[in-house]
Design an enzyme around this catalytic site. Sequence first.
Site, PDB file in Angstrom:
ATOM      1  N   LEU A 155       4.499  -1.036   1.725  1.00  0.00           N
ATOM      2  CA  LEU A 155       5.160  -1.131   0.419  1.00  0.00           C
ATOM      3  C   LEU A 155       6.119  -2.309   0.326  1.00  0.00           C
ATOM      4  O   LEU A 155       7.210  -2.198  -0.247  1.00  0.00           O
ATOM      5  CB  LEU A 155       5.889   0.189   0.114  1.00  0.00           C
ATOM      6  CG  LEU A 155       5.018   1.438   0.169  1.00  0.00           C
ATOM      7  CD1 LEU A 155       5.827   2.680  -0.197  1.00  0.00           C
ATOM      8  CD2 LEU A 155       3.798   1.301  -0.730  1.00  0.00           C
ATOM      9  N   GLU A 202     -10.413   6.028   0.617  1.00  0.00           N
ATOM     10  CA  GLU A 202      -9.615   5.129   1.453  1.00  0.00           C
ATOM     11  C   GLU A 202     -10.025   5.158   2.915  1.00  0.00           C
ATOM     12  O   GLU A 202     -10.206   4.110   3.546  1.00  0.00           O
ATOM     13  CB  GLU A 202      -8.124   5.484   1.325  1.00  0.00           C
ATOM     14  CG  GLU A 202      -7.542   5.251  -0.057  1.00  0.00           C
ATOM     15  CD  GLU A 202      -6.064   5.581  -0.121  1.00  0.00           C
ATOM     16  OE1 GLU A 202      -5.319   5.167   0.787  1.00  0.00           O
ATOM     17  OE2 GLU A 202      -5.652   6.274  -1.069  1.00  0.00           O
ATOM     18  N   GLY A 230       1.139   6.812   7.664  1.00  0.00           N
ATOM     19  CA  GLY A 230       0.120   6.141   8.467  1.00  0.00           C
ATOM     20  C   GLY A 230      -1.229   6.836   8.510  1.00  0.00           C
ATOM     21  O   GLY A 230      -1.950   6.738   9.502  1.00  0.00           O
ATOM     22  N   ASN A 249      -3.889   6.053   6.766  1.00  0.00           N
ATOM     23  CA  ASN A 249      -4.914   5.013   6.832  1.00  0.00           C
ATOM     24  C   ASN A 249      -4.951   4.370   8.213  1.00  0.00           C
ATOM     25  O   ASN A 249      -6.023   4.006   8.708  1.00  0.00           O
ATOM     26  CB  ASN A 249      -4.689   3.958   5.743  1.00  0.00           C
ATOM     27  CG  ASN A 249      -5.338   4.339   4.428  1.00  0.00           C
ATOM     28  OD1 ASN A 249      -6.538   4.579   4.358  1.00  0.00           O
ATOM     29  ND2 ASN A 249      -4.545   4.416   3.374  1.00  0.00           N
ATOM     30  N   ILE A 280       3.928  -9.192   0.313  1.00  0.00           N
ATOM     31  CA  ILE A 280       3.705 -10.166   1.379  1.00  0.00           C
ATOM     32  C   ILE A 280       4.270 -11.519   0.954  1.00  0.00           C
ATOM     33  O   ILE A 280       3.982 -12.003  -0.144  1.00  0.00           O
ATOM     34  CB  ILE A 280       2.210 -10.287   1.692  1.00  0.00           C
ATOM     35  CG1 ILE A 280       1.656  -8.936   2.137  1.00  0.00           C
ATOM     36  CG2 ILE A 280       1.954 -11.324   2.772  1.00  0.00           C
ATOM     37  CD1 ILE A 280       2.362  -8.345   3.347  1.00  0.00           C
ATOM     38  N   HIS A 307      -5.919  -0.197  -1.863  1.00  0.00           N
ATOM     39  CA  HIS A 307      -5.169   0.246  -3.043  1.00  0.00           C
ATOM     40  C   HIS A 307      -5.834   1.497  -3.608  1.00  0.00           C
ATOM     41  O   HIS A 307      -7.063   1.537  -3.753  1.00  0.00           O
ATOM     42  CB  HIS A 307      -5.143  -0.855  -4.107  1.00  0.00           C
ATOM     43  CG  HIS A 307      -4.332  -0.481  -5.311  1.00  0.00           C
ATOM     44  ND1 HIS A 307      -2.949  -0.503  -5.303  1.00  0.00           N
ATOM     45  CD2 HIS A 307      -4.704  -0.038  -6.533  1.00  0.00           C
ATOM     46  CE1 HIS A 307      -2.508  -0.100  -6.489  1.00  0.00           C
ATOM     47  NE2 HIS A 307      -3.551   0.190  -7.250  1.00  0.00           N
TER      48      HIS A 307
END
Length: 207
Positions: A91, A181, A12, A14, A94, A110
Amino acid sequence: MLKIVVCVSGGGTNLQAILDAVEQGRITNGEIIAVISNNPRAKALERAAARGIPGIVVSPKSYPDREAFNEAFTAKVCGLAPDLVVLAGFLVRIPPQMVAEFSDRIVNIHPSLIPSFCGVGYYGLKVHEKVLERGVKVTGATVHFVNEGMDEGPIIAQKAVYVEEGDTPEVLQRRVMEQAEWVLLPKAIDDIANGRIAVVDDKVVSR
């Protein structure tokens, strides 16, 4: 106020970048209403709990097949009624029905410069391993909207990161996170929350 659900699978980092950006006022007009993980042991759930944000586990292992999981996962997200779904190291592919339900309202980060090193099999540390194997000199990260394809949705923003002599996959991964990111994802969320970008003819445009 934009209602945001963040989906995570692991540490986590990000998610933490998003939480910090909200706290520091770099994301405005948005609030995280829930964090969903497919992994009950994800550290991201601890990060959410520390901020008083509900953590929800929806694991494929709890369902007889992928179709049942897809239906349950989509129903859970729909039940939260978010304005935006953010995939921050999630991961799990969807489900098509969820992509349709939240068209142009799901974003993903990504760890490469799409269309390089993306698609099936390119996730997490594997991306950086392939980058080093190929010997490229510049990599980076991409934030994009999610469509039915794998890493094929409209690109919101990209940031380049130099590969350095002696890099290991782990060292390169950390640099891409720190330099790209953690910068790109909060900025993209803030832009969406404040209506500064839109999708027109499958491309992202500034308003």
